[in-house]
Enzyme design. Structure first.
Site, PDB file in Angstrom:
ATOM      1  N   ASN A   1     -48.003 -41.206  43.358  1.00  0.00           N
ATOM      2  CA  ASN A   1     -49.465 -41.212  43.478  1.00  0.00           C
ATOM      3  C   ASN A   1     -50.183 -41.227  42.369  1.00  0.00           C
ATOM      4  O   ASN A   1     -51.375 -40.684  42.411  1.00  0.00           O
ATOM      5  CB  ASN A   1     -49.467 -39.864  44.009  1.00  0.00           C
ATOM      6  CG  ASN A   1     -48.822 -39.914  45.581  1.00  0.00           C
ATOM      7  OD1 ASN A   1     -48.815 -40.864  46.222  1.00  0.00           O
ATOM      8  ND2 ASN A   1     -48.464 -38.683  46.021  1.00  0.00           N
ATOM      9  N   CYS A   2     -49.805 -41.962  41.337  1.00  0.00           N
ATOM     10  CA  CYS A   2     -50.596 -42.042  40.066  1.00  0.00           C
ATOM     11  C   CYS A   2     -51.608 -43.425  40.262  1.00  0.00           C
ATOM     12  O   CYS A   2     -50.916 -44.381  40.616  1.00  0.00           O
ATOM     13  CB  CYS A   2     -49.513 -42.231  38.888  1.00  0.00           C
ATOM     14  SG  CYS A   2     -50.586 -42.915  37.419  1.00  0.00           S
ATOM     15  N   ASP A   3     -52.707 -43.368  39.871  1.00  0.00           N
ATOM     16  CA  ASP A   3     -53.782 -44.363  40.178  1.00  0.00           C
ATOM     17  C   ASP A   3     -53.160 -45.622  39.248  1.00  0.00           C
ATOM     18  O   ASP A   3     -53.268 -46.882  39.324  1.00  0.00           O
ATOM     19  CB  ASP A   3     -55.058 -43.949  39.799  1.00  0.00           C
ATOM     20  CG  ASP A   3     -55.734 -43.335  40.835  1.00  0.00           C
ATOM     21  OD1 ASP A   3     -55.100 -43.149  42.123  1.00  0.00           O
ATOM     22  OD2 ASP A   3     -56.816 -42.480  40.358  1.00  0.00           O
TER      23      ASP A   3
END
Length: 115
Positions: free
Chosen positions: A10-12
């Site tokens: 879930n890291c951009d």
């Protein structure tokens, strides 16, 4: 060509890197070190290749929330212990292309690797 991208789902920045790889037809295995963990041998190899200063994310929330004693006097061994205990302290993504490592996502660096 063996390509593995290490990071957190879930890291951009991870999403941008994975999208870039997909758009450029680069098949990469994804290793989520938040859910799958990371082993000491891998971290030791990364630190030997890149240096702990490159790998340890000192700007992130996880690191900043550490007690002062944990944030001070960091050396390679302490950095490895911190990253093993809290994998979200590893900068991301870590891209392994046949043993060549790069940290972070910059489109021009990826283009140079795969161009």
């Amino acid at each position: 060509m063996g390509v593995t991208i290490y990071g957190i789902k879930n890291c951009d920045t991870m999403k941008k890197a994975r999208d870039w790889l997909a758009q450029h037809g680069v098949a990469a295995e994804f290793h989520d070190y938040k859910t799958a963990g990371i082993d000491r041998a891998t971290l030791e190899r990364w630190v030997a290749d890149l240096g702990w200063e490159v790998l340890l994310n000192r700007a992130g929330t996880t690191f900043r929330k550490l007690p002062d004693a944990d944030r001070e006097g960091i050396d390679a061994e302490k950095a490895i212990a911190l990253m093993l205990a809290q994998p979200s302290m590893i900068k991301r993504p870590v891209l392994d292309v046949d043993g060549r490592l790069t940290v972070g996502f910059k489109p021009d660096c990826y283009a140079a690797l795969f161009g």
